[in-house]
Scaffold this active site. Structure first.
Site, PDB file in Angstrom:
ATOM      1  N   CYS A  40       7.956 -15.684   7.747  1.00 47.41           N
ATOM      2  CA  CYS A  40       6.988 -16.023   8.799  1.00 47.41           C
ATOM      3  C   CYS A  40       7.432 -15.341  10.081  1.00 47.41           C
ATOM      4  O   CYS A  40       8.616 -15.380  10.433  1.00 47.41           O
ATOM      5  CB  CYS A  40       6.941 -17.539   8.996  1.00 47.41           C
ATOM      6  SG  CYS A  40       5.755 -18.054  10.262  1.00 47.41           S
ATOM      7  N   LEU A  41       6.495 -14.734  10.781  1.00 49.06           N
ATOM      8  CA  LEU A  41       6.819 -14.065  12.045  1.00 49.06           C
ATOM      9  C   LEU A  41       7.327 -15.063  13.084  1.00 49.06           C
ATOM     10  O   LEU A  41       8.021 -14.667  14.028  1.00 49.06           O
ATOM     11  CB  LEU A  41       5.590 -13.319  12.580  1.00 49.06           C
ATOM     12  CG  LEU A  41       5.122 -12.139  11.718  1.00 49.06           C
ATOM     13  CD1 LEU A  41       3.804 -11.585  12.244  1.00 49.06           C
ATOM     14  CD2 LEU A  41       6.183 -11.046  11.664  1.00 49.06           C
ATOM     15  N   GLY A  55       0.093 -11.170   7.903  1.00 52.62           N
ATOM     16  CA  GLY A  55      -0.887 -12.151   8.361  1.00 52.62           C
ATOM     17  C   GLY A  55      -0.481 -12.673   9.717  1.00 52.62           C
ATOM     18  O   GLY A  55       0.668 -12.507  10.143  1.00 52.62           O
ATOM     19  N   HIS A  76      -0.752 -22.832   9.383  1.00 55.10           N
ATOM     20  CA  HIS A  76      -0.497 -22.667  10.826  1.00 55.10           C
ATOM     21  C   HIS A  76      -1.623 -23.313  11.648  1.00 55.10           C
ATOM     22  O   HIS A  76      -1.356 -23.911  12.689  1.00 55.10           O
ATOM     23  CB  HIS A  76      -0.420 -21.187  11.205  1.00 55.10           C
ATOM     24  CG  HIS A  76       0.902 -20.535  10.957  1.00 55.10           C
ATOM     25  ND1 HIS A  76       2.078 -20.972  11.507  1.00 55.10           N
ATOM     26  CD2 HIS A  76       1.229 -19.436  10.224  1.00 55.10           C
ATOM     27  CE1 HIS A  76       3.077 -20.170  11.126  1.00 55.10           C
ATOM     28  NE2 HIS A  76       2.584 -19.232  10.344  1.00 55.10           N
ATOM     29  N   GLN A 112      -0.004 -18.970  16.370  1.00 59.36           N
ATOM     30  CA  GLN A 112       1.286 -18.282  16.566  1.00 59.36           C
ATOM     31  C   GLN A 112       1.338 -17.486  17.869  1.00 59.36           C
ATOM     32  O   GLN A 112       2.426 -17.177  18.358  1.00 59.36           O
ATOM     33  CB  GLN A 112       1.571 -17.324  15.403  1.00 59.36           C
ATOM     34  CG  GLN A 112       1.818 -18.033  14.086  1.00 59.36           C
ATOM     35  CD  GLN A 112       2.036 -17.033  12.975  1.00 59.36           C
ATOM     36  OE1 GLN A 112       1.083 -16.548  12.382  1.00 59.36           O
ATOM     37  NE2 GLN A 112       3.283 -16.708  12.702  1.00 59.36           N
ATOM     38  N   HIS A 161      -0.872 -19.805   3.773  1.00 56.42           N
ATOM     39  CA  HIS A 161       0.181 -19.861   4.800  1.00 56.42           C
ATOM     40  C   HIS A 161      -0.450 -19.887   6.203  1.00 56.42           C
ATOM     41  O   HIS A 161      -0.028 -20.656   7.070  1.00 56.42           O
ATOM     42  CB  HIS A 161       1.099 -18.651   4.591  1.00 56.42           C
ATOM     43  CG  HIS A 161       2.154 -18.420   5.623  1.00 56.42           C
ATOM     44  ND1 HIS A 161       3.505 -18.435   5.328  1.00 56.42           N
ATOM     45  CD2 HIS A 161       2.077 -18.118   6.953  1.00 56.42           C
ATOM     46  CE1 HIS A 161       4.200 -18.178   6.436  1.00 56.42           C
ATOM     47  NE2 HIS A 161       3.351 -17.974   7.435  1.00 56.42           N
ATOM     48  N   GLU A 162      -1.475 -19.053   6.409  1.00 57.27           N
ATOM     49  CA  GLU A 162      -2.127 -18.981   7.730  1.00 57.27           C
ATOM     50  C   GLU A 162      -2.916 -20.241   8.038  1.00 57.27           C
ATOM     51  O   GLU A 162      -2.922 -20.725   9.174  1.00 57.27           O
ATOM     52  CB  GLU A 162      -3.047 -17.757   7.825  1.00 57.27           C
ATOM     53  CG  GLU A 162      -2.394 -16.405   7.552  1.00 57.27           C
ATOM     54  CD  GLU A 162      -1.087 -16.180   8.267  1.00 57.27           C
ATOM     55  OE1 GLU A 162      -0.849 -16.802   9.312  1.00 57.27           O
ATOM     56  OE2 GLU A 162      -0.283 -15.383   7.766  1.00 57.27           O
TER      57      GLU A 162
END
Ligand code: GNR
Ligand code: NI
Length: 166
Positions: A92-93, A47, A138, A52, A134-135
């Site tokens: 997480c990236l 994702g 963000h 981000q 999660h997204e």
């Protein structure tokens, strides 16, 4: 051609920005969606949220498939209903190298615009549900370490700042 966008790393202050809604899915937004999908695959993520890649807009891409050929696009996503609880080891990236268990809703009903600007509502469970939650965090300036203890969060923060300086 789609390009790989740089991903902000925690504790970058722009990860705390609140994303603005998209009012029209213009060609510029379509290009951003393509770049986000490309960047997600290149980074081996399941994702990615526009915040981000330093674009504070309400855009999320997800692909939890094994074959990495089913990108899901959520513009202005809204969780209408949620039920149950599940615990997943999240990564997480923007927090590379750290994985911790987080508890979230099991099933959600989400309404969003697709990449053509059409509204849709979908029920998600399992990893799709976790990933979309999660997204959406963000998009609200929230990251998964916010659910951890202050001790754990500050250890992660220190290590990432140290890695950045190196
Ligand atoms: O690649 C990712 N894996 C992941 C694993 C468990 C729960 C959530 C995620 S999302 C993450 C990519 C990312 O950082 N998205 O914002
Ligand atoms: Ni993330």
């Amino acid at each position: 051609m789609a390009k790989r966008l740089p991903i902000l790393v925690y504790p970058h202050p722009n990860l705390r920005k609140t994303a603005m809604p998209v009012d029209h899915v213009t060609p510029d937004i379509s290009d951003l969606v393509d770049d986000m999908v490309f960047t997600m695959y290149e980074a081996n993520g399941i994702g990615l949220a526009a915040v981000q890649v330093d674009r504070p807009l309400q855009i999320v891409v997800v692909d939890t498939s094994e074959s990495k050929d089913s990108p899901q696009v959520y513009i202005n996503p809204l969780i209408e209903e949620s039920s149950g609880l599940q615990t997943t080891e999240e990564g997480c990236l923007s927090i590379p190298g750290f994985f911790e268990e987080v508890e979230r809703a099991e099933v959600i009903q989400v309404t969003a615009l697709d990449r053509n600007g059409e509204s849709f509502t979908r029920e998600l469970g399992g990893l799709d549900s976790v990933c979309v939650q999660h997204e959406i965090d963000h998009l609200n300036g929230k990251v998964f370490v916010d659910y951890l203890s202050r001790v754990k969060r500050s250890r992660i923060r220190k290590k990432l700042l140290k890695a950045k300086a190196a």
